[in-house]
Motif scaffolding. Structure first.
Motif, PDB file in Angstrom:
ATOM      1  N   GLU A   1     -16.667 -23.887 -34.793  1.00  0.00           N
ATOM      2  CA  GLU A   1     -16.658 -23.759 -32.752  1.00  0.00           C
ATOM      3  C   GLU A   1     -17.875 -22.918 -32.497  1.00  0.00           C
ATOM      4  O   GLU A   1     -18.604 -23.434 -30.994  1.00  0.00           O
ATOM      5  CB  GLU A   1     -15.273 -23.371 -32.611  1.00  0.00           C
ATOM      6  N   ASN A   2     -17.941 -21.601 -32.899  1.00  0.00           N
ATOM      7  CA  ASN A   2     -19.408 -21.481 -32.763  1.00  0.00           C
ATOM      8  C   ASN A   2     -20.991 -22.033 -32.522  1.00  0.00           C
ATOM      9  O   ASN A   2     -21.860 -22.004 -31.606  1.00  0.00           O
ATOM     10  CB  ASN A   2     -19.561 -19.981 -33.160  1.00  0.00           C
ATOM     11  N   TYR A   3     -20.538 -22.678 -34.112  1.00  0.00           N
ATOM     12  CA  TYR A   3     -21.849 -23.474 -34.055  1.00  0.00           C
ATOM     13  C   TYR A   3     -21.957 -24.647 -32.854  1.00  0.00           C
ATOM     14  O   TYR A   3     -23.146 -25.168 -32.532  1.00  0.00           O
ATOM     15  CB  TYR A   3     -21.799 -24.020 -34.975  1.00  0.00           C
ATOM     16  N   ILE A   4     -20.816 -24.989 -32.413  1.00  0.00           N
ATOM     17  CA  ILE A   4     -21.486 -26.069 -31.320  1.00  0.00           C
ATOM     18  C   ILE A   4     -20.873 -26.114 -30.348  1.00  0.00           C
ATOM     19  O   ILE A   4     -22.113 -26.896 -29.466  1.00  0.00           O
ATOM     20  CB  ILE A   4     -19.338 -26.851 -31.581  1.00  0.00           C
ATOM     21  N   ILE A   5     -21.307 -24.750 -30.196  1.00  0.00           N
ATOM     22  CA  ILE A   5     -21.149 -24.575 -28.338  1.00  0.00           C
ATOM     23  C   ILE A   5     -22.449 -23.524 -28.469  1.00  0.00           C
ATOM     24  O   ILE A   5     -23.051 -23.725 -27.246  1.00  0.00           O
ATOM     25  CB  ILE A   5     -20.272 -22.722 -28.435  1.00  0.00           C
ATOM     26  N   ASP A   6     -22.808 -23.213 -29.403  1.00  0.00           N
ATOM     27  CA  ASP A   6     -25.061 -23.177 -29.432  1.00  0.00           C
ATOM     28  C   ASP A   6     -25.442 -24.507 -29.126  1.00  0.00           C
ATOM     29  O   ASP A   6     -26.254 -24.801 -28.342  1.00  0.00           O
ATOM     30  CB  ASP A   6     -24.873 -22.747 -30.894  1.00  0.00           C
ATOM     31  N   LEU A   7     -24.998 -25.848 -29.852  1.00  0.00           N
ATOM     32  CA  LEU A   7     -25.175 -26.522 -29.901  1.00  0.00           C
ATOM     33  C   LEU A   7     -25.470 -27.702 -28.295  1.00  0.00           C
ATOM     34  O   LEU A   7     -26.525 -27.910 -28.090  1.00  0.00           O
ATOM     35  CB  LEU A   7     -24.995 -27.646 -30.556  1.00  0.00           C
TER      36      LEU A   7
ATOM     37  N   ASN B   1     -22.430 -34.048 -30.781  1.00  0.00           N
ATOM     38  CA  ASN B   1     -22.001 -32.091 -30.912  1.00  0.00           C
ATOM     39  C   ASN B   1     -21.414 -31.957 -32.362  1.00  0.00           C
ATOM     40  O   ASN B   1     -21.877 -31.259 -33.512  1.00  0.00           O
ATOM     41  CB  ASN B   1     -22.241 -31.196 -29.906  1.00  0.00           C
ATOM     42  N   ILE B   2     -20.542 -32.196 -32.102  1.00  0.00           N
ATOM     43  CA  ILE B   2     -19.306 -32.405 -32.652  1.00  0.00           C
ATOM     44  C   ILE B   2     -19.531 -32.837 -34.479  1.00  0.00           C
ATOM     45  O   ILE B   2     -19.599 -32.710 -35.553  1.00  0.00           O
ATOM     46  CB  ILE B   2     -17.840 -32.662 -32.635  1.00  0.00           C
TER      47      ILE B   2
ATOM     48  N   ASN C   1     -24.923 -25.330 -25.637  1.00  0.00           N
ATOM     49  CA  ASN C   1     -25.525 -24.510 -24.653  1.00  0.00           C
ATOM     50  C   ASN C   1     -27.638 -24.981 -25.054  1.00  0.00           C
ATOM     51  O   ASN C   1     -27.940 -25.411 -24.070  1.00  0.00           O
ATOM     52  CB  ASN C   1     -25.927 -23.158 -25.135  1.00  0.00           C
ATOM     53  N   LYS C   2     -27.741 -25.442 -26.710  1.00  0.00           N
ATOM     54  CA  LYS C   2     -28.594 -25.738 -26.591  1.00  0.00           C
ATOM     55  C   LYS C   2     -29.474 -27.319 -25.472  1.00  0.00           C
ATOM     56  O   LYS C   2     -30.753 -27.472 -25.344  1.00  0.00           O
ATOM     57  CB  LYS C   2     -29.852 -25.951 -28.006  1.00  0.00           C
ATOM     58  N   GLY C   3     -28.548 -28.055 -25.707  1.00  0.00           N
ATOM     59  CA  GLY C   3     -28.612 -29.277 -24.664  1.00  0.00           C
ATOM     60  C   GLY C   3     -28.689 -29.092 -23.745  1.00  0.00           C
ATOM     61  O   GLY C   3     -29.135 -30.057 -22.803  1.00  0.00           O
ATOM     62  N   LYS C   4     -28.198 -28.026 -22.904  1.00  0.00           N
ATOM     63  CA  LYS C   4     -28.409 -27.699 -21.807  1.00  0.00           C
ATOM     64  C   LYS C   4     -29.834 -26.849 -21.559  1.00  0.00           C
ATOM     65  O   LYS C   4     -30.214 -27.008 -20.041  1.00  0.00           O
ATOM     66  CB  LYS C   4     -27.055 -26.587 -21.353  1.00  0.00           C
ATOM     67  N   LEU C   5     -30.554 -26.873 -21.954  1.00  0.00           N
ATOM     68  CA  LEU C   5     -31.185 -26.001 -21.508  1.00  0.00           C
ATOM     69  C   LEU C   5     -32.736 -26.667 -20.925  1.00  0.00           C
ATOM     70  O   LEU C   5     -33.413 -28.188 -21.082  1.00  0.00           O
ATOM     71  CB  LEU C   5     -32.003 -24.964 -22.718  1.00  0.00           C
TER      72      LEU C   5
END
Length: 69
Positions: free
Chosen positions: A57-63, A15-16, A65-69
């Motif tokens: 960092e917000n972008y990484i957090i979004d990625l 993700n990073i 979270n999307k991976g956990k759906l």
């Protein structure tokens, strides 16, 4: 401060790296790591370091979270 330390327990390298690619038009960001952290360094940016890291960092957090759906 041009470094952002991201915990390996919370963030994935994939993700990073994806975020670094997505931000390539905005900033040049390099990554290295130690035992516990991925360390991202801004070498240049169109915007302030603080603003760039905040959005990065917000972008990484979004990625993440999307991976956990």
């Amino acid at each position: 401060m041009n470094d952002l330390c991201l915990s390996k327990e919370l963030y994935s390298l994939q993700n990073i790296e994806n975020a670094i690619k997505a931000f390539s038009d905005v900033a040049k960001i390099k990554i290295k790591q130690d035992e516990k952290y991925y360390i991202c360094t801004i070498q240049s940016s169109r915007y302030s370091v603080e603003e760039t890291f905040s959005e990065f960092e917000n972008y990484i957090i979004d990625l993440t979270n999307k991976g956990k759906l």
